[in-house]
Design an enzyme around this catalytic site. Structure first.
Site, PDB file in Angstrom:
ATOM      1  N   ARG A 112      -0.610   7.756  16.437  1.00 19.58           N
ATOM      2  CA  ARG A 112      -0.793   8.356  15.077  1.00 19.58           C
ATOM      3  C   ARG A 112      -2.233   7.907  14.844  1.00 19.58           C
ATOM      4  O   ARG A 112      -2.926   6.893  15.277  1.00 19.58           O
ATOM      5  CB  ARG A 112       0.111   7.497  14.014  1.00 19.58           C
ATOM      6  CG  ARG A 112      -0.197   7.663  12.598  1.00 19.58           C
ATOM      7  CD  ARG A 112       0.981   7.078  11.505  1.00 19.58           C
ATOM      8  NE  ARG A 112       1.163   5.854  11.694  1.00 19.58           N
ATOM      9  CZ  ARG A 112       2.046   5.074  12.272  1.00 19.58           C
ATOM     10  NH1 ARG A 112       2.781   5.852  13.200  1.00 19.58           N
ATOM     11  NH2 ARG A 112       2.209   3.745  12.237  1.00 19.58           N
ATOM     12  N   HIS A 123       7.557  12.351   9.894  1.00 20.16           N
ATOM     13  CA  HIS A 123       7.339  11.603   8.549  1.00 20.16           C
ATOM     14  C   HIS A 123       6.060  12.604   7.844  1.00 20.16           C
ATOM     15  O   HIS A 123       5.697  13.415   8.674  1.00 20.16           O
ATOM     16  CB  HIS A 123       6.708  10.258   8.748  1.00 20.16           C
ATOM     17  CG  HIS A 123       5.573   9.919   9.775  1.00 20.16           C
ATOM     18  ND1 HIS A 123       4.122  10.435   9.379  1.00 20.16           N
ATOM     19  CD2 HIS A 123       5.311   9.453  10.973  1.00 20.16           C
ATOM     20  CE1 HIS A 123       3.385  10.278  10.348  1.00 20.16           C
ATOM     21  NE2 HIS A 123       4.024   9.719  11.394  1.00 20.16           N
ATOM     22  N   ASP A 132      -5.236   1.222   4.774  1.00 18.02           N
ATOM     23  CA  ASP A 132      -4.395   1.568   5.340  1.00 18.02           C
ATOM     24  C   ASP A 132      -4.798   2.553   6.470  1.00 18.02           C
ATOM     25  O   ASP A 132      -5.157   3.801   6.652  1.00 18.02           O
ATOM     26  CB  ASP A 132      -3.315   2.343   4.682  1.00 18.02           C
ATOM     27  CG  ASP A 132      -1.930   2.658   5.447  1.00 18.02           C
ATOM     28  OD1 ASP A 132      -1.951   2.320   6.648  1.00 18.02           O
ATOM     29  OD2 ASP A 132      -1.204   3.262   4.795  1.00 18.02           O
ATOM     30  N   HIS A 178       1.812   2.022  -0.663  1.00 19.28           N
ATOM     31  CA  HIS A 178       2.222   3.266  -0.992  1.00 19.28           C
ATOM     32  C   HIS A 178       2.241   3.432  -2.462  1.00 19.28           C
ATOM     33  O   HIS A 178       3.264   2.810  -3.104  1.00 19.28           O
ATOM     34  CB  HIS A 178       3.935   3.426  -0.620  1.00 19.28           C
ATOM     35  CG  HIS A 178       4.005   3.572   0.890  1.00 19.28           C
ATOM     36  ND1 HIS A 178       5.273   3.907   1.712  1.00 19.28           N
ATOM     37  CD2 HIS A 178       2.941   3.763   1.840  1.00 19.28           C
ATOM     38  CE1 HIS A 178       4.880   3.759   2.848  1.00 19.28           C
ATOM     39  NE2 HIS A 178       3.615   3.903   3.147  1.00 19.28           N
ATOM     40  N   GLU A 223      -2.540  11.017   7.715  1.00 23.13           N
ATOM     41  CA  GLU A 223      -1.934  10.319   8.825  1.00 23.13           C
ATOM     42  C   GLU A 223      -0.747  11.045  10.016  1.00 23.13           C
ATOM     43  O   GLU A 223       0.293  10.612   9.902  1.00 23.13           O
ATOM     44  CB  GLU A 223      -1.215   8.917   8.544  1.00 23.13           C
ATOM     45  CG  GLU A 223      -0.439   8.962   7.327  1.00 23.13           C
ATOM     46  CD  GLU A 223       0.343   7.543   6.993  1.00 23.13           C
ATOM     47  OE1 GLU A 223       0.794   7.042   7.817  1.00 23.13           O
ATOM     48  OE2 GLU A 223       0.363   7.270   5.770  1.00 23.13           O
ATOM     49  N   ASP A 242      -1.494  -0.102  13.174  1.00 16.39           N
ATOM     50  CA  ASP A 242      -1.392   0.325  11.764  1.00 16.39           C
ATOM     51  C   ASP A 242      -1.503  -0.827  10.957  1.00 16.39           C
ATOM     52  O   ASP A 242      -0.617  -1.441  10.891  1.00 16.39           O
ATOM     53  CB  ASP A 242      -0.079   1.145  11.345  1.00 16.39           C
ATOM     54  CG  ASP A 242       0.093   1.632  10.240  1.00 16.39           C
ATOM     55  OD1 ASP A 242      -0.808   1.356   9.375  1.00 16.39           O
ATOM     56  OD2 ASP A 242       0.714   2.712   9.934  1.00 16.39           O
ATOM     57  N   ASP A 279      10.550 -26.400  -0.550  1.00 18.78           N
ATOM     58  CA  ASP A 279       9.233 -27.077  -0.920  1.00 18.78           C
ATOM     59  C   ASP A 279       7.927 -25.932  -0.628  1.00 18.78           C
ATOM     60  O   ASP A 279       6.958 -26.294  -0.490  1.00 18.78           O
ATOM     61  CB  ASP A 279       8.782 -28.259  -0.348  1.00 18.78           C
ATOM     62  CG  ASP A 279       9.714 -29.391  -1.062  1.00 18.78           C
ATOM     63  OD1 ASP A 279      10.090 -29.185  -2.490  1.00 18.78           O
ATOM     64  OD2 ASP A 279       9.370 -30.461  -0.681  1.00 18.78           O
ATOM     65  N   TYR A 287       5.436  11.418  18.332  1.00 18.06           N
ATOM     66  CA  TYR A 287       6.241  10.214  18.935  1.00 18.06           C
ATOM     67  C   TYR A 287       7.201  11.003  19.838  1.00 18.06           C
ATOM     68  O   TYR A 287       8.146  11.470  19.646  1.00 18.06           O
ATOM     69  CB  TYR A 287       6.895   9.410  17.899  1.00 18.06           C
ATOM     70  CG  TYR A 287       5.983   9.116  16.785  1.00 18.06           C
ATOM     71  CD1 TYR A 287       5.037   8.145  16.860  1.00 18.06           C
ATOM     72  CD2 TYR A 287       5.951   9.890  15.653  1.00 18.06           C
ATOM     73  CE1 TYR A 287       4.292   7.840  15.704  1.00 18.06           C
ATOM     74  CE2 TYR A 287       5.056   9.708  14.544  1.00 18.06           C
ATOM     75  CZ  TYR A 287       4.237   8.594  14.600  1.00 18.06           C
ATOM     76  OH  TYR A 287       3.208   8.471  13.783  1.00 18.06           O
ATOM     77  N   HIS A 307       8.578   1.711  12.333  1.00 21.05           N
ATOM     78  CA  HIS A 307       8.342   0.496  11.789  1.00 21.05           C
ATOM     79  C   HIS A 307       8.216  -0.694  12.473  1.00 21.05           C
ATOM     80  O   HIS A 307       8.716  -1.935  12.315  1.00 21.05           O
ATOM     81  CB  HIS A 307       9.324   0.437  10.616  1.00 21.05           C
ATOM     82  CG  HIS A 307       9.255   1.207   9.534  1.00 21.05           C
ATOM     83  ND1 HIS A 307      10.142   1.671   8.479  1.00 21.05           N
ATOM     84  CD2 HIS A 307       8.197   2.137   9.146  1.00 21.05           C
ATOM     85  CE1 HIS A 307       9.768   2.643   7.785  1.00 21.05           C
ATOM     86  NE2 HIS A 307       8.275   2.865   8.057  1.00 21.05           N
ATOM     87  N   GLU A 324      -4.608   7.421  11.153  1.00 23.30           N
ATOM     88  CA  GLU A 324      -4.570   7.338   9.891  1.00 23.30           C
ATOM     89  C   GLU A 324      -5.899   6.900   9.208  1.00 23.30           C
ATOM     90  O   GLU A 324      -6.380   5.919   9.712  1.00 23.30           O
ATOM     91  CB  GLU A 324      -3.356   6.568   9.494  1.00 23.30           C
ATOM     92  CG  GLU A 324      -3.280   6.287   8.041  1.00 23.30           C
ATOM     93  CD  GLU A 324      -2.061   5.406   7.693  1.00 23.30           C
ATOM     94  OE1 GLU A 324      -1.702   4.407   8.424  1.00 23.30           O
ATOM     95  OE2 GLU A 324      -1.697   5.450   6.373  1.00 23.30           O
ATOM     96  N   HIS A 350       0.140   9.669   1.635  1.00 20.54           N
ATOM     97  CA  HIS A 350       0.923   8.958   0.718  1.00 20.54           C
ATOM     98  C   HIS A 350      -0.339   8.476  -0.419  1.00 20.54           C
ATOM     99  O   HIS A 350      -1.295   8.237   0.307  1.00 20.54           O
ATOM    100  CB  HIS A 350       1.733   7.727   1.039  1.00 20.54           C
ATOM    101  CG  HIS A 350       1.188   6.950   1.958  1.00 20.54           C
ATOM    102  ND1 HIS A 350       0.370   5.847   1.369  1.00 20.54           N
ATOM    103  CD2 HIS A 350       1.376   6.693   3.315  1.00 20.54           C
ATOM    104  CE1 HIS A 350       0.057   5.006   2.377  1.00 20.54           C
ATOM    105  NE2 HIS A 350       0.561   5.402   3.529  1.00 20.54           N
TER     106      HIS A 350
HETATM  107  N1  GLY Z   1       1.101   1.594   6.806  1.00 19.85           N
HETATM  108  C1  GLY Z   1       2.060   2.154   6.035  1.00 19.85           C
HETATM  109  C2  GLY Z   1       1.760   3.534   6.226  1.00 19.85           C
HETATM  110  O1  GLY Z   1       1.286   3.861   7.007  1.00 19.85           O
HETATM  111  O2  GLY Z   1       2.593   4.249   5.451  1.00 19.85           O
HETATM  112 MN    MN Z   2      -0.168   5.194   5.451  1.00 18.24          MN
HETATM  113 MN    MN Z   3      -0.405   3.030   7.765  1.00 20.19          MN
END
Ligand code: GLY
Ligand code: MN
Ligand code: MN
Length: 463
Positions: A431, A356, A273, A367, A410, A262, A38, A414, A245, A433, A360
Site C-alpha cells: 500500500r 478497500h 496518515d 477517518h 492510498e 501504515d 489506578d 494484497y 488491520h 498512502e 478518506h
Molecule cells: N491508517 C488508517 C487508514 O489508512 O485508513
Molecule cells: Mn488512511
Molecule cells: Mn493509513
C-alpha cells in the site's frame, strides 16, 4: 485573546449563526477512561469540543446559544487535586484565557443547564457519540417542562450538532492546513527513520522485528512534539502485510521480504496518515518491484484526479482503472476468465487483490468527519446491483471536492496464495498512502518528505 482564541471564537460564532435565535448547543469533551486499577488511558480531548475551544482539560463542557454567547463549564481550582493531577485553568481564568463569554465550575452543570435551556426552542448536541448524553439532556429538560405551566418554554426540537460541525470541519482553514503539514512532516521523518533502521538491522544481521521499527516511529513522533500516534501503527513484515488491520507485533523482518508501515502522528489535535512499503533489506526483488510500480502508477492516476471540482470517487475510479489493467498485464487475473479491463471493473474482479477504498477524509480524526455525498444532490438517488454480492445498493452523487478539503490517497494490492495466482507474487502486500490538500488546480501532497519511488527508497536505505 490569542490568535488561536480568535479562531475558536469565530468557529463558535459560525455555529451560533446556524442554531437559530432560540437554539442552544451543548458539547462535552471526551470522558476520561480507566485502563486498569489506578491507571487511566492517556486523555485525548473530544475533536468537536477542541475545534470550538482549544481547551484540552478533561471534565469540561461548552454551551453556545443562538445569540452568540458561549459558556464553558470546567473543573474548579483545587490545590489538593492539582498536586496529584496537575494544573487546572479554573472558571475564573477561563474567559480571558479562552475567549469564552462566561465560565462556571462543572459542579454547577446540572443546576445551570435547565436554566440555560429554558425559553429555547431547539437543543443541539452531538448525537450517538457520548454515551449517556441523550439521558442527561432529558434530565435537564425535565425541570424545564415542570415550569411550563408557569409560562416557561421548553425546547421541543432536538437536532444533531454533528450535521453543522462536520461540514465546518471538512474544509480546513489556513491554520489547520499548517498544523497538518507539520504533522505530515514529522510522520514522513518517522517513516524515513524506520526504513533506515530496517536496512541497518538486516545489514548487521541483528534480531530485526516489527516492534523495532514501531519504536523508531514512536521515537520520531514524540521527538517532533506529537502528543500521540493518530492511530495504532501497522508494521507488517512479509505476509502480515496482507492483513489489512494488522498491528506492529513480533514478526521478523526478513531478507527478501517486504515491510508495510501504515503510521502517522497526531499533532495539536490533527492526524497524519502515511503508508510506505519497502524491502526489509533495501532491495526490491523483480516481482516485488513489478507490483510496487503498478500500485504507484495507480496512485499517480489518483493524484492526477484529485482537484477542486472533481468528485470524491474520481481518485478511486482512476486507481481501479490502472490496477485492473496491471492485474491483467501481470497475469494476476486471467483475461480468458475475466475478460478485458472494463469487465474486470464492471465485475469487480480486482476486489480479490484490492478490497478497500482509495481514500478518506483526514483531519482531527484519522477517518475524519464530513459527508461523502454532495449535499446539493442528496435527493438524487440511483440504484445498482453489486456484481459480487447481488445486493441492491442505493447511490447518491459523490462529494464535489473543494479547496481546503484534505483526503488520503492510498491504493494497494494484497496478494494471497490462491488458484491461478502465480507463486512469485504470493504474500506480497503493498500500500502507498499520502495525504493531499485539495487546491483549485490539483492537490498538494504533504507527506512526500518520505520517498515513494522505488529507486529513491533503495537509495535511502543504502545510505
Ligand atoms: N491508517 C488508517 C487508514 O489508512 O485508513
Ligand atoms: Mn488512511
Ligand atoms: Mn493509513
Amino acid at each position: 485573546m490569542s490568535n488561536n482564541n480568535s479562531i475558536h471564537a469565530e468557529r463558535r460564532a459560525r455555529v451560533a449563526a446556524q442554531l437559530g435565535a432560540g437554539g442552544i448547543a451543548i458539547v462535552p469533551t471526551a470522558p476520561e477512561r480507566q485502563r486498569n486499577r489506578d491507571s487511566s488511558f492517556p486523555f485525548r480531548p473530544d475533536s468537536y469540543f477542541s475545534y470550538l475551544t482549544g481547551f484540552t482539560e478533561p471534565n469540561a463542557w461548552l454551551v453556545i446559544t443562538g445569540d452568540g454567547q458561549s459558556t464553558l463549564f470546567c473543573a474548579p481550582k483545587d490545590l489538593e487535586r492539582e498536586i496529584w493531577d496537575g494544573y487546572r485553568l479554573g472558571p475564573e481564568a477561563a474567559p480571558k484565557a479562552l475567549g469564552v463569554d462566561a465560565a462556571h465550575s462543572v459542579d454547577q452543570l446540572d443546576t445551570m443547564l435547565p436554566k440555560l435551556l429554558e425559553n429555547r426552542d431547539t437543543v443541539w448536541y452531538p448525537f450517538a457519540i457520548h454515551e449517556g448524553l441523550e439521558g442527561r439532556v432529558a434530565g435537564w429538560l425535565n425541570p424545564v417542562r415542570a415550569r411550563v405551566r408557569y409560562g416557561a418554554l421548553c425546547p421541543q426540537l432536538q437536532h444533531d450538532l454533528c450535521a453543522v460541525l462536520d461540514e465546518m470541519r471538512l474544509v480546513k482553514d489556513g491554520y489547520e492546513q499548517d498544523v497538518m503539514r507539520r504533522a505530515a512532516r514529522i510522520s514522513a521523518g518517522a517513516h524515513v527513520r524506520a526504513m533506515k533502521m530496517s536496512a541497518r538491522l538486516l545489514r548487521e544481521r541483528q534480531d530485526a522485528r516489527e516492534f523495532h521499527l514501531e519504536a523508531e516511529l514512536l521515537h520520531e513522533f514524540r521527538l517532533g512534539g506529537s502528543q500521540f500516534p493518530a492511530y495504532t501503527s501497522i508494521v507488517a513484515a512479509g505476509p502480515n502485510a496482507c492483513v489489512l488491520h494488522y498491528r506492529a507485533d513480533t514478526g521478523a523482518l526478513r531478507d527478501g521480504e517486504l515491510v508495510l508501515i501504515d503510521a502517522g502522528c497526531e499533532l495539536d489535535g490533527y492526524a497524519s496518515d502515511i503508508t510506505r512499503t519497502f524491502p526489509a533489506n533495501g532491495r526490491f526483488s523483480g516481482p516485488q518491484r513489478a507490483v510496487y510500480e503498478l500500485v504507484l502508477a495507480s496512485q499517480e492516476a489518483a493524484v492526477a484526479a484529485t482537484r477542486a471540482g472533481a468528485r470524491f470517487t474520481d481518485p478511486h475510479d482512476a486507481t481501479v482503472k490502472v490496477l485492473a489493467q496491471g492485474l491483467l498485464d501481470l497475469g494476476l487475473l486471467d483475461a480468458d476468465k475475466v475478460g478485458g479491463v472494463d469487465d474486470v471493473i464492471d465485475k469487480r474482479a480486482y476486489f480479490q487483490f484490492y478490497m478497500h477504498r482509495t481514500g478518506h477524509w483526514l483531519g482531527m480524526d484519522v477517518h475524519d468527519c464530513g459527508s461523502y455525498v454532495e449535499p446539493s444532490q442528496v435527493g438524487e438517488v440511483s440504484e445498482r446491483k453489486d456484481p459480487l454480492s447481488g445486493e441492491i445498493i442505493k447511490n447518491r452523487p459523490s462529494r464535489i471536492l473543494q479547496p481546503g478539503m484534505v483526503l488520503t490517497i492510498e491504493p494497494g494490492l494484497y496478494i494471497r496464495p490462491a488458484e491461478g495466482v502465480p507463486a512469485q507474487f504470493h504474500h506480497i502486500g503493498i500500500r502507498i498512502e499520502d495525504d493531499a490538500i485539495v487546491t483549485s488546480a490539483g492537490c498538494e501532497l504533504i507527506t512526500r518528505g518520505v520517498p515513494v519511488h522505488p529507486d529513491e527508497i533503495e537509495a535511502l536505505m543504502r545510505g
